[in-house]
Design a protein around this motif. Structure first.
Motif, mmCIF file in Angstrom:
data_model
loop_
_atom_site.group_PDB
_atom_site.id
_atom_site.type_symbol
_atom_site.label_atom_id
_atom_site.label_comp_id
_atom_site.label_asym_id
_atom_site.label_seq_id
_atom_site.Cartn_x
_atom_site.Cartn_y
_atom_site.Cartn_z
ATOM 1 N N GLY A 1 63.585 -5.726 25.260
ATOM 2 C CA GLY A 1 63.554 -6.236 26.383
ATOM 3 C C GLY A 1 63.721 -7.938 26.430
ATOM 4 O O GLY A 1 63.700 -8.591 27.480
ATOM 5 N N THR A 2 64.355 -8.100 25.339
ATOM 6 C CA THR A 2 64.656 -9.671 24.994
ATOM 7 C C THR A 2 65.970 -9.790 24.873
ATOM 8 O O THR A 2 66.547 -9.026 23.704
ATOM 9 C CB THR A 2 63.892 -10.156 23.726
ATOM 10 O OG1 THR A 2 62.362 -10.097 23.978
ATOM 11 C CG2 THR A 2 64.004 -11.715 23.619
ATOM 12 N N ILE A 3 66.832 -10.799 25.362
ATOM 13 C CA ILE A 3 68.175 -11.017 24.805
ATOM 14 C C ILE A 3 68.083 -11.728 23.334
ATOM 15 O O ILE A 3 67.497 -12.743 23.173
ATOM 16 C CB ILE A 3 68.809 -11.957 25.869
ATOM 17 C CG1 ILE A 3 69.087 -11.179 27.468
ATOM 18 C CG2 ILE A 3 70.282 -12.420 25.398
ATOM 19 C CD1 ILE A 3 69.680 -12.206 28.446
ATOM 20 N N ILE A 4 68.959 -10.964 22.452
ATOM 21 C CA ILE A 4 68.908 -11.359 21.174
ATOM 22 C C ILE A 4 70.406 -12.016 20.802
ATOM 23 O O ILE A 4 70.648 -12.634 19.750
ATOM 24 C CB ILE A 4 68.702 -10.331 20.122
ATOM 25 C CG1 ILE A 4 69.473 -9.084 20.080
ATOM 26 C CG2 ILE A 4 67.037 -10.161 20.541
ATOM 27 C CD1 ILE A 4 69.292 -8.266 19.145
ATOM 28 N N GLY A 5 71.343 -11.891 21.826
ATOM 29 C CA GLY A 5 72.404 -12.649 21.684
ATOM 30 C C GLY A 5 73.344 -12.435 22.870
ATOM 31 O O GLY A 5 73.086 -11.766 23.559
ATOM 32 N N ARG A 6 74.037 -13.606 23.143
ATOM 33 C CA ARG A 6 74.762 -13.690 24.508
ATOM 34 C C ARG A 6 76.353 -14.225 24.096
ATOM 35 O O ARG A 6 76.280 -15.483 23.424
ATOM 36 C CB ARG A 6 74.207 -14.637 25.175
ATOM 37 C CG ARG A 6 74.361 -14.604 26.808
ATOM 38 C CD ARG A 6 73.293 -15.348 27.540
ATOM 39 N NE ARG A 6 73.314 -16.718 27.431
ATOM 40 C CZ ARG A 6 72.724 -17.521 28.022
ATOM 41 N NH1 ARG A 6 72.204 -17.010 29.196
ATOM 42 N NH2 ARG A 6 72.594 -18.801 28.048
ATOM 43 N N GLN B 1 83.581 -12.130 16.821
ATOM 44 C CA GLN B 1 82.601 -13.150 16.611
ATOM 45 C C GLN B 1 81.529 -12.236 16.015
ATOM 46 O O GLN B 1 80.941 -11.302 16.468
ATOM 47 C CB GLN B 1 82.214 -13.439 17.839
ATOM 48 C CG GLN B 1 83.455 -14.097 18.710
ATOM 49 C CD GLN B 1 82.865 -14.767 20.284
ATOM 50 O OE1 GLN B 1 82.192 -15.424 20.309
ATOM 51 N NE2 GLN B 1 83.393 -13.913 21.265
ATOM 52 N N ALA B 2 81.021 -13.039 14.875
ATOM 53 C CA ALA B 2 79.833 -12.226 14.059
ATOM 54 C C ALA B 2 78.424 -12.371 14.941
ATOM 55 O O ALA B 2 78.194 -13.704 15.493
ATOM 56 C CB ALA B 2 79.715 -13.070 12.659
ATOM 57 N N LEU B 3 77.705 -11.464 14.928
ATOM 58 C CA LEU B 3 76.299 -11.518 15.595
ATOM 59 C C LEU B 3 75.444 -12.404 14.558
ATOM 60 O O LEU B 3 75.522 -12.233 13.491
ATOM 61 C CB LEU B 3 75.949 -10.101 15.587
ATOM 62 C CG LEU B 3 76.860 -9.275 16.668
ATOM 63 C CD1 LEU B 3 75.983 -7.829 16.770
ATOM 64 C CD2 LEU B 3 76.829 -9.821 18.097
ATOM 65 N N PRO B 4 74.840 -13.310 15.102
ATOM 66 C CA PRO B 4 73.732 -14.068 14.432
ATOM 67 C C PRO B 4 72.895 -13.347 13.504
ATOM 68 O O PRO B 4 72.570 -13.906 12.601
ATOM 69 C CB PRO B 4 73.145 -14.882 15.536
ATOM 70 C CG PRO B 4 73.369 -14.423 16.671
ATOM 71 C CD PRO B 4 74.413 -13.382 16.772
ATOM 72 N N VAL C 1 81.225 -8.855 17.783
ATOM 73 C CA VAL C 1 81.455 -8.470 19.187
ATOM 74 C C VAL C 1 82.940 -8.944 19.665
ATOM 75 O O VAL C 1 83.029 -10.071 18.912
ATOM 76 C CB VAL C 1 80.392 -8.960 20.335
ATOM 77 C CG1 VAL C 1 80.449 -10.695 20.130
ATOM 78 C CG2 VAL C 1 80.817 -8.565 21.758
ATOM 79 N N ARG C 2 83.847 -8.905 20.199
ATOM 80 C CA ARG C 2 85.062 -9.312 20.780
ATOM 81 C C ARG C 2 85.163 -8.906 22.243
ATOM 82 O O ARG C 2 85.196 -7.993 22.493
ATOM 83 C CB ARG C 2 86.039 -8.646 19.973
ATOM 84 C CG ARG C 2 87.499 -9.500 20.065
ATOM 85 C CD ARG C 2 88.388 -9.033 19.389
ATOM 86 N NE ARG C 2 88.863 -7.703 19.246
ATOM 87 C CZ ARG C 2 89.839 -7.096 20.269
ATOM 88 N NH1 ARG C 2 90.297 -7.810 20.911
ATOM 89 N NH2 ARG C 2 90.223 -5.768 20.201
ATOM 90 N N ILE C 3 85.456 -10.084 22.970
ATOM 91 C CA ILE C 3 85.835 -10.146 24.321
ATOM 92 C C ILE C 3 87.181 -10.188 24.596
ATOM 93 O O ILE C 3 87.721 -10.877 24.024
ATOM 94 C CB ILE C 3 84.947 -11.168 25.302
ATOM 95 C CG1 ILE C 3 83.314 -10.733 25.066
ATOM 96 C CG2 ILE C 3 85.236 -11.002 26.921
ATOM 97 C CD1 ILE C 3 82.410 -12.071 25.550
ATOM 98 N N SER C 4 87.907 -9.097 25.330
ATOM 99 C CA SER C 4 89.081 -9.237 25.457
ATOM 100 C C SER C 4 89.549 -9.547 27.001
ATOM 101 O O SER C 4 88.798 -8.932 27.866
ATOM 102 C CB SER C 4 89.638 -7.731 25.125
ATOM 103 O OG SER C 4 91.151 -7.563 25.626
ATOM 104 N N SER C 5 90.544 -9.865 27.409
ATOM 105 C CA SER C 5 90.932 -10.075 28.675
ATOM 106 C C SER C 5 91.581 -9.002 29.422
ATOM 107 O O SER C 5 91.900 -8.956 30.556
ATOM 108 C CB SER C 5 91.956 -11.477 28.760
ATOM 109 O OG SER C 5 93.140 -11.049 28.106
#
Length: 102
Positions: free
Chosen positions: A31-36, A45-48, A94-98
């Motif tokens: 229930g908690t955001i741990i990465g954004r 992008q490496a996750l913290p 994670v990787r965000i693509s267009s």
């Protein structure tokens, strides 16, 4: 191995309590955001932290897909405005693509 989620849901529908706002890709555990993340990149992008399942990944973006990667090298593609419930393993990037489709 690539995994593509087949259902679309909001964070509330998937049983999480945190709210992931546009234009983010959020990692939600207990229930908690741990990465954004919000930047479109051509690299991972490496996750913290390296979160272990169970957790949810929410892609609130309207036109961009998000890829997640496990420490094993397996990947999954999340279409725009979708949630993926991770049931096993440890995520590392994670990787965000267009692109608008997986």
């Amino acid at each position: 191995m690539a995994i593509v989620p087949t259902t679309t849901a909001t964070a509330a529908q998937s049983g999480t309590t945190a709210t992931c706002s546009y234009p983010y890709v959020c990692f939600i555990k207990n229930g908690t955001i741990i990465g954004r993340f919000q930047d479109v990149t051509s690299y991972w992008q490496a996750l913290p932290s390296k979160p272990q399942a169970p957790l949810s990944v929410v892609n609130t973006r309207h036109d961009d897909v998000a890829y997640i990667r496990w420490t094993t090298g397996a990947t999954a593609c999340l279409p725009p405005q979708s949630t993926f419930n991770v049931t096993g393993g440890t995520l590392d990037a994670v990787r965000i693509s267009s692109s608008s489709t997986c």
